[in-house]
Design an enzyme around this catalytic site. Structure first.
Site, PDB file in Angstrom:
ATOM      1  N   VAL A 174       0.809  -1.218   0.000  1.00  0.00           N
ATOM      2  CA  VAL A 174       0.000   0.000   0.000  1.00  0.00           C
ATOM      3  C   VAL A 174       0.842   1.268   0.000  1.00  0.00           C
ATOM      4  CG1 VAL A 174      -0.207   0.309   2.512  1.00  0.00           C
ATOM      5  CG2 VAL A 174      -2.123   0.936   1.025  1.00  0.00           C
ATOM      6  N   TYR A 175       2.123   1.189   0.290  1.00  0.00           N
ATOM      7  CA  TYR A 175       2.955   2.393   0.339  1.00  0.00           C
ATOM      8  C   TYR A 175       3.090   2.996  -1.064  1.00  0.00           C
ATOM      9  CZ  TYR A 175       4.416   0.878   5.030  1.00  0.00           C
ATOM     10  OH  TYR A 175       4.453   0.484   6.358  1.00  0.00           O
TER      11      TYR A 175
END
Length: 339
Positions: free
Chosen positions: A54-55
């Protein structure tokens, strides 16, 4: 740099680990800057790099993959899954359907055939432990992950997952990644004792409390950190919890000065002192940030300093409990506590 064994895995890891949340759009870092950060970290003795799908929407994983190309075996590589990746409702969570896909996507972005540690980023209350652990066990036996762990699980969920692994004859979580800092000590009450009981490795995130313990947030100064630009409510000192944090920071800065330490050294030395903690994740955005954090690699706090910290923020106390991301769902959604 100091090294410890990651739980019962036999893997030796550095007490400071490189967190990659600031790699890419979120931290406004370029590939060249990431390469320099990774090079410097590895040269300093750091051997753990922790990222997540998700980064920056996967960009962090891509950048990490390029930065470690040609030296994969020198890095203990960790990533995470379960937080939403887009708007599709099933592109999240701990289901077998999603984890198999999410891991393949992460491996592709990283440019590797396996990761050393695959972590469930947040507990998924809609998926059973058996479902998640079964999928992770199969992925481990397929050679795509070496070990798996949890992140920001409440203590009772850690216990239940360990019990489910035994009941269904599945492999178990071998690590936990909780938020922990001088300003957020709630995990000392339940989570860290449980990880010690089960022999879990512990990689703590936000040991600098989102920048509050970096020295950049002080009384009378404008807050100009990268985090404050997109999370202003966490730095608004008109909010009582933020005021409490600032008051604590001012007192902690005096303790650090008297001990001949920077505030960063005090903060990182504090979390790595706890016997349950294996490594502290640092998340530098610039080379200057990294150097200031590497200066804490061999910091050992005396009993007097630790006592002084306890007098400012009592053991087991969270100054901003609502920021912990491990609140039981029923406390956040009224529908879950109504008949």
């Amino acid at each position: 740099m100091q090294y410890r064994t990651l739980g019962r895995t036999g893997v030796k890891v550095s007490t400071l680990a490189l967190g990659a949340m600031n790699f890419g759009k979120m931290g406004r870092t370029t590939q060249d800057e990431v390469n320099t950060l990774v090079d410097t970290a590895l040269e300093s003795g750091i051997n753990v790099i922790d990222t997540a799908d998700v980064y920056s929407g996967g960009e962090s994983e891509e950048m990490v993959g390029k930065a470690i190309a040609g030296r994969r075996d020198d890095v203990v590589l960790a990533t995470k899954a379960s937080l939403p990746m887009g708007d599709e409702r099933n592109h999240q969570g701990g289901s077998r359907r999603w984890l198999v896909t999410a891991l393949d996507n992460s491996l592709r972005r990283l440019g590797v055939d396996h990761v050393d540690l695959y972590q469930i980023h947040r507990w998924d209350p809609s998926t059973s432990d058996e479902e998640t652990l079964s999928a992770l066990t199969d992925l481990q036996r397929a050679g795509k992950i070496r070990n798996f762990g949890s992140s920001t699980f409440p203590a009772y969920r850690i216990v239940q997952a360990q019990s489910a692994a035994r009941e269904f004859h599945l492999d178990r979580y071998v690590t936990e990644q909780p938020g922990y800092s001088i300003l957020q000590r709630g995990v000392e009450t339940h989570v860290l004792p449980v990880t010690e009981q089960y022999g879990l490795g512990v990689l703590v995130w936000s040991p600098l409390a989102s920048g509050w313990l970096s020295g950049a947030v002080r009384e009378g100064r404008d807050v100009t950190t990268n985090r404050s630009a997109f999370m202003p409510q966490r730095f608004d000192t008109a909010i009582p919890s933020n005021r409490a944090k600032l008051d604590a920071v001012e007192q902690l800065a005096k303790v650090a000065d008297e001990a001949g330490l920077t505030l960063i050294q005090l903060a990182l030395g504090f979390v790595t002192t706890h016997p349950a903690v294996t490594s502290a994740l640092i998340g530098p955005r610039t080379l200057d940030h990294l150097h200031s954090q590497l200066a804490a690699a061999d910091t050992v706090l005396s009993a007097d300093v630790l006592d002084a910290i306890d007098a400012i923020v009592a053991p087991g106390t969270d100054l901003a409990a609502h920021e912990k991301n491990d609140t039981p769902p029923a406390l956040l959604d009224p529908a879950l506590r109504r008949r």
